[in-house]
Design a protein around this motif. Structure first.
Motif, mmCIF file in Angstrom:
data_model
loop_
_atom_site.group_PDB
_atom_site.id
_atom_site.type_symbol
_atom_site.label_atom_id
_atom_site.label_comp_id
_atom_site.label_asym_id
_atom_site.label_seq_id
_atom_site.Cartn_x
_atom_site.Cartn_y
_atom_site.Cartn_z
ATOM 1 N N ILE A 90 0.838 -1.169 0.133
ATOM 2 C CA ILE A 90 0.017 -0.052 0.019
ATOM 3 C C ILE A 90 0.951 1.417 -0.201
ATOM 4 C CG2 ILE A 90 -1.679 1.347 1.366
ATOM 5 C CD1 ILE A 90 -2.934 -1.088 2.332
ATOM 6 N N THR A 91 2.104 1.225 0.735
ATOM 7 C CA THR A 91 2.818 2.447 0.939
ATOM 8 C C THR A 91 3.531 2.553 -0.517
ATOM 9 O OG1 THR A 91 4.867 0.950 1.380
ATOM 10 C CG2 THR A 91 3.501 1.789 3.212
ATOM 11 N N VAL A 92 3.752 1.672 -1.218
ATOM 12 C CA VAL A 92 4.288 1.762 -2.648
ATOM 13 C C VAL A 92 3.356 2.513 -3.555
ATOM 14 C CG1 VAL A 92 5.483 0.823 -4.598
ATOM 15 C CG2 VAL A 92 5.942 -0.094 -2.413
ATOM 16 N N LEU A 93 2.108 1.988 -3.322
ATOM 17 C CA LEU A 93 0.963 2.589 -4.163
ATOM 18 C C LEU A 93 0.725 4.121 -3.700
ATOM 19 C CD1 LEU A 93 -1.143 2.344 -6.196
ATOM 20 C CD2 LEU A 93 -2.673 1.329 -4.160
ATOM 21 N N ALA A 94 0.828 4.340 -2.434
ATOM 22 C CA ALA A 94 0.587 5.465 -2.166
ATOM 23 C C ALA A 94 1.620 6.569 -2.300
ATOM 24 C CB ALA A 94 0.647 5.624 -0.542
ATOM 25 N N GLY A 95 2.972 6.140 -2.527
ATOM 26 C CA GLY A 95 3.990 7.150 -3.017
ATOM 27 C C GLY A 95 3.570 7.293 -4.382
ATOM 28 N N LEU A 96 3.506 6.568 -5.322
ATOM 29 C CA LEU A 96 3.137 6.640 -6.684
ATOM 30 C C LEU A 96 1.773 7.661 -6.976
ATOM 31 C CD1 LEU A 96 3.957 3.198 -8.150
ATOM 32 C CD2 LEU A 96 5.530 5.079 -8.126
ATOM 33 N N VAL A 97 0.822 7.434 -6.060
ATOM 34 C CA VAL A 97 -0.531 8.147 -6.320
ATOM 35 C C VAL A 97 -0.253 9.425 -5.516
ATOM 36 C CG1 VAL A 97 -2.787 8.557 -5.347
ATOM 37 C CG2 VAL A 97 -2.060 6.132 -6.079
ATOM 38 N N LEU A 98 0.427 9.627 -4.788
ATOM 39 C CA LEU A 98 0.782 10.884 -4.214
ATOM 40 C C LEU A 98 1.808 11.826 -5.392
ATOM 41 C CD1 LEU A 98 1.723 10.262 -0.480
ATOM 42 C CD2 LEU A 98 0.118 12.078 -1.195
ATOM 43 N N GLY A 228 4.296 5.482 4.675
ATOM 44 C CA GLY A 228 5.437 4.729 4.583
ATOM 45 C C GLY A 228 6.721 5.647 4.521
ATOM 46 N N THR A 229 6.650 6.870 4.244
ATOM 47 C CA THR A 229 7.823 7.746 3.940
ATOM 48 C C THR A 229 8.628 7.686 5.407
ATOM 49 O OG1 THR A 229 6.406 9.059 2.716
ATOM 50 C CG2 THR A 229 8.631 10.182 3.635
ATOM 51 N N MET A 230 8.206 7.827 6.482
ATOM 52 C CA MET A 230 8.981 7.829 7.663
ATOM 53 C C MET A 230 9.435 6.388 8.153
ATOM 54 S SD MET A 230 9.056 10.695 8.386
ATOM 55 C CE MET A 230 8.241 12.479 8.059
ATOM 56 N N ILE A 231 8.882 5.269 7.660
ATOM 57 C CA ILE A 231 9.473 3.858 7.812
ATOM 58 C C ILE A 231 10.709 4.071 6.989
ATOM 59 C CG2 ILE A 231 9.228 1.406 7.188
ATOM 60 C CD1 ILE A 231 6.263 1.706 8.102
ATOM 61 N N THR A 232 10.750 4.218 5.771
ATOM 62 C CA THR A 232 11.652 4.323 4.860
ATOM 63 C C THR A 232 12.943 5.178 5.360
ATOM 64 O OG1 THR A 232 10.239 4.053 3.046
ATOM 65 C CG2 THR A 232 12.387 4.843 2.524
ATOM 66 N N SER A 316 11.067 19.274 -1.584
ATOM 67 C CA SER A 316 11.339 18.554 -0.533
ATOM 68 C C SER A 316 10.446 17.311 -0.075
ATOM 69 C CB SER A 316 11.725 19.343 0.772
ATOM 70 O OG SER A 316 10.498 19.835 1.412
ATOM 71 N N SER A 317 9.301 17.584 -0.420
ATOM 72 C CA SER A 317 8.133 16.363 -0.323
ATOM 73 C C SER A 317 8.208 15.339 -1.296
ATOM 74 C CB SER A 317 6.749 16.993 0.211
ATOM 75 O OG SER A 317 6.572 17.866 1.300
ATOM 76 N N SER A 318 8.416 15.971 -2.682
ATOM 77 C CA SER A 318 8.082 15.028 -3.896
ATOM 78 C C SER A 318 9.482 13.948 -3.677
ATOM 79 C CB SER A 318 8.126 15.912 -4.796
ATOM 80 O OG SER A 318 9.511 16.483 -5.234
ATOM 81 N N ILE A 319 10.441 14.573 -3.124
ATOM 82 C CA ILE A 319 11.717 13.636 -2.924
ATOM 83 C C ILE A 319 11.266 12.416 -2.076
ATOM 84 C CG2 ILE A 319 13.920 13.180 -2.039
ATOM 85 C CD1 ILE A 319 14.326 16.261 -2.628
ATOM 86 N N SER A 320 10.579 12.592 -0.945
ATOM 87 C CA SER A 320 10.257 11.693 -0.370
ATOM 88 C C SER A 320 9.522 10.581 -0.800
ATOM 89 C CB SER A 320 9.934 11.991 1.141
ATOM 90 O OG SER A 320 8.435 12.568 1.066
ATOM 91 N N ILE A 324 10.234 6.425 -1.579
ATOM 92 C CA ILE A 324 9.441 5.108 -0.923
ATOM 93 C C ILE A 324 9.197 4.028 -2.070
ATOM 94 C CG2 ILE A 324 7.130 4.188 -0.243
ATOM 95 C CD1 ILE A 324 6.449 7.199 0.547
ATOM 96 N N PRO A 325 8.878 4.254 -3.267
ATOM 97 C CA PRO A 325 9.041 3.055 -4.126
ATOM 98 C C PRO A 325 10.261 2.567 -4.714
ATOM 99 C CG PRO A 325 8.021 4.864 -5.242
ATOM 100 C CD PRO A 325 8.062 5.183 -3.837
ATOM 101 N N VAL A 326 11.348 3.586 -4.630
ATOM 102 C CA VAL A 326 12.667 3.450 -5.204
ATOM 103 C C VAL A 326 13.306 2.567 -3.888
ATOM 104 C CG1 VAL A 326 14.739 4.530 -5.254
ATOM 105 C CG2 VAL A 326 13.082 5.302 -6.304
ATOM 106 N N ALA A 327 12.990 2.598 -2.692
ATOM 107 C CA ALA A 327 13.696 2.092 -1.605
ATOM 108 C C ALA A 327 13.329 0.554 -1.514
ATOM 109 C CB ALA A 327 13.355 2.611 -0.431
ATOM 110 N N TYR A 328 12.153 0.496 -2.166
ATOM 111 C CA TYR A 328 11.325 -0.805 -2.157
ATOM 112 C C TYR A 328 12.005 -1.724 -3.157
ATOM 113 C CZ TYR A 328 8.065 -4.292 -3.988
ATOM 114 O OH TYR A 328 7.632 -5.510 -4.583
#
Length: 472
Positions: A90-98, A228-232, A316-320, A324-328
């Motif tokens: 879900i976090t990967v999806l959230a990052g891409l949707v955002l 999931g940004t802060m987990i990453t 600065s926000s778009s970087i995070s 998320i999906p890059v780290a995955y």
């Protein structure tokens, strides 16, 4: 391959603050405040940040540092269950949707930064925004904003993200502070301050639920929790850091920037003729504030400075979001960082371009989809930390601190018992609102409590069984 890490504590804090400080603070916070009674919204928002945001933020930190992985790998490895790993997707999806709508807004900001120097929108701000918000031009600036974001993420944790945010964040804070001082001299400043800072209990009583839901959504969005940004980001830090202290500092700085943005934007709105702050809505930044700059002496110079701040905050926000999906892909599939970044940027280039051409798609992604993903994500993270990690979460909470386990136990009780029903309450109300349905508040609250208890009980039972099986 050795996993990257932050070079310093300040680098991690500024990167995390950079993730949180973005358009949620400078674009969304002022108009949400204006639309929901000013100080009434501010008080409830601060309360939710303290009671929900900070504990939830620390829960993500605990998961990330404990596993040393991105959300998908963290949930799977800590639980020993692939089912939790799938939920982490879900976090990967959230990052891409955002990023698919955020990069479009980032493109608007870049365009306004350029247009401010020429005063292109000063004569008719509303018509200008309508003409540039969607279409080929919007798609082109979306691609430019995305390319800058991808370039920084491809540079890595230290050389890209940390280096960029340690430069950008101090600039954003200093420039916002200077603009707030300047805005204090505007004709509508005293009225704006009264609206922003004088608590109106009667307004809260009459609009409590609407304000609560708006404040909760804003708190989750602006603190960057649930995606999931802060987990990453926490997966890159060492055991010597105090997670509660870092989480509190990040929340304080993030909230401070939002309030500071209010001291800039609200005086501008209250000083501009024919602009009603309470109904300015999402266009406040691009129409209301733009109108103000068009009528003020030295407006072009001020507008360039203002939109430069907004552009840095958005970046600065778009970087995070992209991280998320890059780290995955880097953690779970062994891809090189530059390859993963390029592939994902190409994907968002397509999805973001669709948003840039379609206001309907943009509205769905930026509204209900994001709200549902963030709330669902944070719900899963706090339940996981409290009832799957259990005592290990308390150990991680106290690691690197001087706190006793008693404080950790209280934190675990808060995120495991109080937060799940609250998050479900906001989620259920949000879904009902988007569907155009109404239900008595007490029914929704009862449903949230019952579903929350059922989920917690089920997770506890499964986690206990899995621990027993592993011990055997």
């Amino acid at each position: 391959m050795a996993r990257e890490s932050w070079t310093s504590r300040i680098g991690f804090i500024l990167a995390a603050v950079g993730s949180a400080v973005g358009l949620g603070n400078i674009w969304r916070f002022p108009w949400m405040t204006a639309e929901n009674g000013g100080s009434a919204f501010l008080v409830l928002y601060l309360g939710i940040v303290l009671a929900v945001g900070v504990p939830g933020l620390v829960a993500e930190f605990v998961i990330g540092r404990r596993a040393g992985k991105s959300p998908v790998g963290a949930l799977e490895s800590l639980s020993g269950s692939k089912h939790w790993g799938k939920l982490g997707l879900i976090t990967v999806l959230a990052g891409l949707v955002l990023l698919s709508f955020y990069s479009v807004v980032g493109g608007w900001i870049l365009r306004y930064f350029v247009a401010s120097a020429t005063g292109a929108y000063f004569d008719a701000p509303g018509a200008y925004f309508s003409s540039i918000s969607y279409g080929a031009g919007a798609a082109g600036f979306h691609v430019l904003f995305l390319a800058i974001t991808a370039g920084i993420v491809a540079g890595g944790v230290r050389g890209g993200i940390e280096r960029a945010t340690t430069v950008m964040m101090p600039i954003v804070i200093l420039m916002l502070g200077a603009l707030a001082v300047w805005a204090g001299g505007l004709s509508g400043a005293s009225e704006a301050y009264d609206f922003f800072l004088t608590f109106d209990a009667a307004y809260v009583q009459a609009n409590a639920l609407d304000i609560l839901l708006s404040a909760a959504g804003q708190a989750l969005f602006t603190l960057s929790v649930g995606a999931g940004t802060m987990i990453t980001y926490a997966s890159y830090i060492g055991e010597d850091r105090s997670l509660p202290a870092d989480g509190s500092i990040i929340a304080l700085l993030n909230t401070g920037v939002g309030v500071l943005a209010g001291f800039v934007v609200l005086p501008l709105l209250f000083s501009t003729p024919n602009v009603d702050p309470a109904t300015s809505g999402p266009g406040a930044l691009f129409v209301g504030v733009a109108t103000a700059f068009g009528e003020l002496p030295g407006g072009r110079i001020l507008a360039v400075g203002f939109f430069a701040v907004v552009a840095l905050a958005a970046l600065s926000s778009s970087i995070s979001m992209l991280e998320i999906p890059v780290a995955y892909l880097v953690d779970e599939h062994g891809l090189e960082r530059k390859t993963a970044t390029a592939g994902l940027a190409a994907f968002v280039l397509v999805t973001g371009t669709v948003s840039a051409f379609s206001s309907e798609v943009f509205g769905i992604l930026a509204g209900p989809v994001v709200d549902i993903l963030l709330t669902t994500g944070l719900f899963a993270f706090v339940v996981f930390a409290a009832w799957v990690l259990g005592g290990d979460a308390v150990d991680e909470f106290t690691l690197g601190t001087r706190f006793s386990s008693g404080l950790g136990d209280a934190w675990r009780l808060l995120i495991g018992v109080a937060l799940p029903p609250f998050l479900l309450f906001t989620l259920f109300n949000g879904i009902l609102g988007y569907l155009g349905w109404q239900a008595p508040v007490e029914y929704v609250a009862a449903a949230a409590i019952l579903v929350g208890l059922a989920v917690v009980s089920s997770v506890q039972r499964v986690a206990s069984t899995e621990r027993a099986d592993n011990a055997a």
